[in-house]
Design a protein around this motif. Structure first.
Motif, PDB file in Angstrom:
ATOM      1  N   ALA A  39       1.116  -0.932   0.099  1.00  0.00           N
ATOM      2  CA  ALA A  39       0.122  -0.206  -0.269  1.00  0.00           C
ATOM      3  C   ALA A  39       0.955   1.202  -0.003  1.00  0.00           C
ATOM      4  O   ALA A  39       0.476   2.184  -0.472  1.00  0.00           O
ATOM      5  CB  ALA A  39      -1.333  -0.008   1.031  1.00  0.00           C
ATOM      6  N   HIS A  40       2.026   1.232   0.860  1.00  0.00           N
ATOM      7  CA  HIS A  40       2.883   2.572   1.025  1.00  0.00           C
ATOM      8  C   HIS A  40       3.706   2.465  -0.370  1.00  0.00           C
ATOM      9  O   HIS A  40       3.843   3.683  -1.084  1.00  0.00           O
ATOM     10  CB  HIS A  40       3.733   2.067   1.768  1.00  0.00           C
ATOM     11  N   LEU A  41       4.396   1.490  -1.103  1.00  0.00           N
ATOM     12  CA  LEU A  41       4.809   1.690  -2.327  1.00  0.00           C
ATOM     13  C   LEU A  41       3.646   2.364  -2.863  1.00  0.00           C
ATOM     14  O   LEU A  41       4.235   2.463  -4.499  1.00  0.00           O
ATOM     15  CB  LEU A  41       5.883   0.273  -2.435  1.00  0.00           C
ATOM     16  N   LEU A  42       2.832   1.224  -3.583  1.00  0.00           N
ATOM     17  CA  LEU A  42       1.644   2.655  -4.797  1.00  0.00           C
ATOM     18  C   LEU A  42       1.272   3.597  -4.324  1.00  0.00           C
ATOM     19  O   LEU A  42       1.446   4.065  -5.468  1.00  0.00           O
ATOM     20  CB  LEU A  42       0.738   1.472  -4.262  1.00  0.00           C
ATOM     21  N   VAL A  43       0.912   3.552  -3.240  1.00  0.00           N
ATOM     22  CA  VAL A  43       1.056   4.960  -3.188  1.00  0.00           C
ATOM     23  C   VAL A  43       1.917   6.151  -3.384  1.00  0.00           C
ATOM     24  O   VAL A  43       2.270   7.495  -4.605  1.00  0.00           O
ATOM     25  CB  VAL A  43       0.650   5.304  -1.660  1.00  0.00           C
ATOM     26  N   HIS A  44       3.501   5.931  -2.600  1.00  0.00           N
ATOM     27  CA  HIS A  44       4.466   6.207  -3.050  1.00  0.00           C
ATOM     28  C   HIS A  44       4.598   6.864  -4.783  1.00  0.00           C
ATOM     29  O   HIS A  44       4.849   7.283  -5.080  1.00  0.00           O
ATOM     30  CB  HIS A  44       5.312   5.377  -2.893  1.00  0.00           C
ATOM     31  N   GLY A  45       4.357   5.125  -5.509  1.00  0.00           N
ATOM     32  CA  GLY A  45       4.840   5.589  -6.797  1.00  0.00           C
ATOM     33  C   GLY A  45       3.517   6.609  -7.370  1.00  0.00           C
ATOM     34  O   GLY A  45       3.944   7.428  -8.825  1.00  0.00           O
ATOM     35  N   GLN A  51      -0.919  10.945   5.011  1.00  0.00           N
ATOM     36  CA  GLN A  51      -2.219  11.411   4.846  1.00  0.00           C
ATOM     37  C   GLN A  51      -2.957  10.509   4.248  1.00  0.00           C
ATOM     38  O   GLN A  51      -3.777  10.325   4.751  1.00  0.00           O
ATOM     39  CB  GLN A  51      -1.897  12.722   4.438  1.00  0.00           C
ATOM     40  N   ILE A  52      -2.325  10.045   2.869  1.00  0.00           N
ATOM     41  CA  ILE A  52      -3.264   9.115   2.107  1.00  0.00           C
ATOM     42  C   ILE A  52      -3.720   7.630   2.967  1.00  0.00           C
ATOM     43  O   ILE A  52      -4.356   6.907   2.785  1.00  0.00           O
ATOM     44  CB  ILE A  52      -2.470   8.897   0.951  1.00  0.00           C
ATOM     45  N   LEU A  53      -2.364   7.013   3.213  1.00  0.00           N
ATOM     46  CA  LEU A  53      -2.186   5.802   4.161  1.00  0.00           C
ATOM     47  C   LEU A  53      -3.519   6.065   5.140  1.00  0.00           C
ATOM     48  O   LEU A  53      -3.835   4.519   5.664  1.00  0.00           O
ATOM     49  CB  LEU A  53      -0.895   5.490   4.564  1.00  0.00           C
ATOM     50  N   GLU A  82      -4.286   2.808   6.352  1.00  0.00           N
ATOM     51  CA  GLU A  82      -2.578   2.172   6.868  1.00  0.00           C
ATOM     52  C   GLU A  82      -1.538   2.778   7.899  1.00  0.00           C
ATOM     53  O   GLU A  82      -2.179   3.473   7.459  1.00  0.00           O
ATOM     54  CB  GLU A  82      -1.775   1.986   5.604  1.00  0.00           C
ATOM     55  N   PRO A  83      -1.049   1.620   8.419  1.00  0.00           N
ATOM     56  CA  PRO A  83       0.205   2.485   9.587  1.00  0.00           C
ATOM     57  C   PRO A  83       0.839   3.446   9.066  1.00  0.00           C
ATOM     58  O   PRO A  83       0.954   3.259   7.543  1.00  0.00           O
ATOM     59  CB  PRO A  83       0.338   0.977   9.943  1.00  0.00           C
TER      60      PRO A  83
END
Length: 159
Positions: free
Chosen positions: A108-114, A139-141, A146-147
């Motif tokens: 989840a973090h890496l999808l948001v980051h990308g 903010q998104i996570l 998500e943590p």
């Protein structure tokens, strides 16, 4: 607030252990993570690869001869976002294990980051840009339930 429209192609390379990554990345989960990170309509391809393909792409396109967790190939940001996100499954799994977090949470973090990179966000240009991007990721996570990926270390900005 309505989330932006997303055309998504989700691809998995063939590699040992791919079933674990498919299970952690149902299409609806990937789309939800990406749509929350987008501020406009997008056409994205997400490809999950092995270490060999990840290393080759990083070497060929970034002149860094190692497999990294996520690579973003952005083609357009207006009028819609067009990009490919490549996530290296063995790297993502090793990082999740090291951080003692579920594989899906790290994805989840890496999808948001990308997705943020695909929209022009960059954490390598300055400390201020890195802090702004990190704050947006948090903010998104949080909105996704998500943590906080940076809670354990203020210097976790390897992504």
């Amino acid at each position: 607030m309505a989330l932006p429209a997303l055309t998504l192609s989700l691809q998995f390379a063939r590699f040992d252990g791919v079933a674990e990554h498919r299970a952690a990345l149902p299409r609806s989960f990937v789309a939800r993570c990406l749509r929350h990170a987008l501020d406009r309509e997008a056409e994205l391809t997400v490809r999950i690869v092995d270490a060999e393909e990840g290393q080759a792409l990083n070497r060929d396109y970034r002149a860094r001869d190692y497999a990294t967790n996520v690579l973003t190939f952005d083609y357009a940001t207006e009028p819609l976002v067009m990009a490919d996100l490549v996530l290296c499954a063995p790297v993502v799994a090793a990082e999740a294990k090291k951080m003692k977090k579920p594989l899906a949470a790290h994805y989840a973090h890496l999808l948001v980051h990308g997705a943020l990179h695909a929209q022009g966000w960059d954490h390598e240009t300055s400390e201020a840009d890195a802090e702004a991007m990190e704050a947006r990721e948090r903010q998104i996570l949080a909105a996704l339930g998500e943590p906080d990926p940076y809670a354990r270390s203020r210097h976790a900005r390897k992504v």
